[in-house]
Design a protein around this motif. Structure first.
Motif, PDB file in Angstrom:
ATOM      1  N   SER A   1       0.811  -1.217   0.000  1.00  0.00           N
ATOM      2  CA  SER A   1       0.000   0.000   0.000  1.00  0.00           C
ATOM      3  C   SER A   1       0.845   1.268   0.000  1.00  0.00           C
ATOM      4  O   SER A   1       0.320   2.362  -0.187  1.00  0.00           O
ATOM      5  N   SER A   2       2.167   1.136   0.207  1.00  0.00           N
ATOM      6  CA  SER A   2       3.041   2.313   0.223  1.00  0.00           C
ATOM      7  C   SER A   2       3.808   2.405  -1.102  1.00  0.00           C
ATOM      8  O   SER A   2       3.580   1.619  -2.025  1.00  0.00           O
ATOM      9  N   TYR A   3       4.715   3.365  -1.172  1.00  0.00           N
ATOM     10  CA  TYR A   3       5.484   3.561  -2.405  1.00  0.00           C
ATOM     11  C   TYR A   3       6.611   2.539  -2.559  1.00  0.00           C
ATOM     12  O   TYR A   3       7.105   2.330  -3.662  1.00  0.00           O
ATOM     13  N   TYR A   4       7.023   1.912  -1.443  1.00  0.00           N
ATOM     14  CA  TYR A   4       8.149   0.980  -1.500  1.00  0.00           C
ATOM     15  C   TYR A   4       7.763  -0.372  -0.904  1.00  0.00           C
ATOM     16  O   TYR A   4       7.001  -0.447   0.063  1.00  0.00           O
ATOM     17  N   ILE A   5       8.275  -1.431  -1.516  1.00  0.00           N
ATOM     18  CA  ILE A   5       8.067  -2.782  -0.989  1.00  0.00           C
ATOM     19  C   ILE A   5       8.904  -2.926   0.271  1.00  0.00           C
ATOM     20  O   ILE A   5      10.116  -2.670   0.273  1.00  0.00           O
ATOM     21  N   GLU A   6       8.257  -3.338   1.358  1.00  0.00           N
ATOM     22  CA  GLU A   6       8.916  -3.384   2.660  1.00  0.00           C
ATOM     23  C   GLU A   6       9.431  -4.789   2.978  1.00  0.00           C
ATOM     24  O   GLU A   6       8.967  -5.788   2.429  1.00  0.00           O
ATOM     25  N   MET A   7      10.375  -4.835   3.941  1.00  0.00           N
ATOM     26  CA  MET A   7      11.024  -6.073   4.357  1.00  0.00           C
ATOM     27  C   MET A   7      10.015  -7.088   4.897  1.00  0.00           C
ATOM     28  O   MET A   7      10.071  -8.278   4.559  1.00  0.00           O
TER      29      MET A   7
END
Length: 591
Positions: free
Chosen positions: A518-524
């Motif tokens: 849901s954000s601009y970057y794929i998270e860990m």
């Protein structure tokens, strides 16, 4: 009784038409008020409501004529109308000009010359020209503008005196007489068209007619039975065929893959349109279906398949790209090897693109679906010679049975006429299979003169970052969310993973991450969760050579799902489709 719709651009004409409506016979007409594009919108709706003819005036009539297929009658500006207005403006001391579409200016200009009146006449072809012309006239001292509705409205906006050329009763009666004549002619034409259409509908051959904008304008009954118009209209292959035929103005023929079948299509240019005649390719008789995989064909035409290009900065993938360039300059066979999912078909398609006119087909033979004797059927039908201009890609050639290997070698050896362009792919242990007698030595030596080896993703980890960004950019048009990149720790996690199903598995994982982020970057944390799901079926698969039927129904069900998911390269969409359930159900049952 003629059913007519009268679309008038100003209220005075509306009132006059209401009076005339009471006087005329043979007409049942409705009256609508609408100027230019408002009138066009009304006309389009009227065409579907059974009207025989549309009557309008000036620029509105001209626009409607381009938008509908039923007769459109223009209420002409008569000599009486022009004389009436000129008589009115003759008393003006200010400079006057006539501005309008040709159906107004042509007669007005002639009358001004005959009467030796100093009234400038300017013709427009579209309403967007009016403001610029009137602004220029104003600069040159003109104060009175004579014309149609759009001209008069614009004149008033610019502070000029606008004088509308109105239509008198004489012009309206002339238009109604013209409507009667047009209706008689159009009715006869409709009868002729119905006759020819019934003849075409009796034809067993699908026939479709397209305009130069590649839009379908007619399909006979067989065409509509075989195809949905959107599938044909949106086919890139058919668009290219229409474009080429329109450009060359000569008949073209092409083999196109539509609805799981191969069709030979003849395209003929016909006065601003292209007629397509479809004939099912006889080789479809040899396209067989095998066991549980009956939905898949042993042969596929992919004349316009969309492929992601091979990408990466590693030395090994750069070597592959150089080999593709090197082997693309000739038509010799190329053997591409590597593990499942690491881009063998991408390499084959890259060679095809560099070698070929894209109108020629990229023909894929699915080795695991070919049955004994099927290649002989192709030879009888002269299939390979017919399509020698294209590329024949034998996918997973190491899956061919011994009998089919011999059939294929016979075809390759007897290639005396047109030179067939062969591309093949296999796993990377072919030398061992040849030594053990599992694979035919002569076939391997004949097709394996030029080899490309694509190493697994775990041996070229430096390519992963580049591939991730390629996949993200390709997913934006499909899903359109805001993902623009990946966090460094999430990237490191993906780079360290071994990717047993190679690039294809990486692509599936990135797509899943892309959809759920849901954000601009794929998270860990998202990467860790998705990779954990990937590892579960891998661990289970190690112990599952067959399904254990001793457990509970729920346990057996989970085993089946896990096995199918593994066989489909962890592609949840494919696994769900194969199992006959949706993806959310599959995900829930795996928890």
């Amino acid at each position: 009784m003629i059913k007519a719709l009268v679309i008038v651009p100003y209220e005075g004409l509306y009132e006059m038409m209401k009076d005339i409506q009471q006087e005329v016979e043979d007409f049942q007409f409705d009256i609508e008020l609408g100027n230019l594009y408002e009138g066009v919108a009304i006309a389009k709706e009227a065409e579907n409501n059974g009207y025989h003819v549309i009557i309008s005036r000036g620029g509105t009539a001209s626009l409607i004529q381009e938008a509908v297929s039923i007769p459109v009658i223009d209420i002409q500006v008569s000599g009486y109308d022009v004389l009436r207005i000129i008589t009115l403006v003759k008393g003006f001391s200010r400079k006057a000009a006539i501005v309008g579409f040709s159906n107004i200016t042509q007669g007005a200009g002639t009358i001004c010359k005959i009467l030796d009146l100093d009234i400038k006449t300017l013709t427009i072809t579209k309403d967007t020209e009016v403001k610029e012309i009137l602004t220029n006239l104003k600069k040159h001292g003109y104060e009175v503008i004579i014309g149609d509705v759009v001209t008069v409205q614009t004149a008033k906006q610019l502070g000029l005196t606008g004088v509308l050329i109105t239509s008198g009763k004489e012009a309206i009666m002339d238009a109604l007489e013209e409507a009667k004549r047009s209706y008689r002619i159009f009715s006869q034409l409709q009868q002729d068209v119905s006759l020819f259409q019934s003849i075409l509908d009796c034809n067993e051959q699908p026939i479709g007619v397209f305009n130069k904008e590649e839009k379908l304008v007619y399909g006979n009954e067989r065409f509509n039975h075989e195809f949905h118009w959107m599938i044909v209209e949106n086919s890139n292959d058919i668009k290219k065929l229409i474009q080429e035929t329109a450009f060359t103005k000569e008949k073209q023929t092409r083999a196109v893959h539509i609805n799981q079948s191969i069709w030979n299509i003849a395209a003929c240019p016909q006065d601003g349109a292209i007629a397509l005649f479809f004939e099912k390719n006889l080789s479809n008789q040899s396209v067989v279906q095998v066991g549980e995989r009956e939905a898949k064909n042993a042969i596929e035409f992919r004349t316009s398949t969309s492929y992601v290009s091979l990408s990466g900065k590693s030395e090994s993938i750069q070597k592959v790209l150089k080999q593709i360039d090197q082997y693309s300059v000739s038509d010799e066979a190329v053997w591409i090897s590597g593990e499942k999912g690491n881009g063998k078909e991408l390499a084959a398609h890259a060679i095809y693109v560099k070698r070929n006119n894209l109108y020629d087909p990229f023909i894929v033979l699915q080795s695991d679906l070919l049955r004994a004797g099927q290649l002989k059927d192709f030879m009888v039908e002269d299939f390979f010679q017919k399509h020698a201009n294209g590329v024949i890609y034998v996918k997973n050639i190491d899956h061919l049975s011994a009998d089919i290997q011999k059939e294929l070698y016979h075809i390759v050896q007897n290639d005396h006429h047109k030179k067939i362009k062969w591309l093949v792919s296999s796993e990377d242990n072919m030398e061992e299979k040849v030594k053990s007698g599992i694979f035919d030595r002569e076939l391997y030596q004949t097709l394996g003169q030029q080899k490309i080896y694509i190493p697994p993703l775990r041996e070229r980890r430096e390519d992963i970052e580049d591939l991730i960004h390629v996949f993200i950019s390709d997913l934006h048009p499909k899903y359109g969310n805001g993902v623009v990149g990946i966090r460094p720790d999430a990237l490191a996690k993906l780079v360290s993973y071994d990717w047993p199903s190679n690039v294809e598995q990486l692509k599936q994982v990135i797509e899943q991450l892309f959809k759920q982020t849901s954000s601009y970057y794929i998270e860990m944390e998202d990467v860790a969760a998705v990779l954990a799901q990937c590892e579960q079926p891998e661990k289970r698969a190690e112990a599952l050579t067959s399904i254990d039927l001793n457990g509970t129904l729920e346990e057996i069900e989970k085993q089946v799902i896990t096995k199918v998911l593994e066989e489909e390269g962890l592609n949840q969409s494919k696994a769900a489709k194969r199992l006959g359930i949706n993806r959310s159900t599959l995900w829930r049952k795996l928890k």
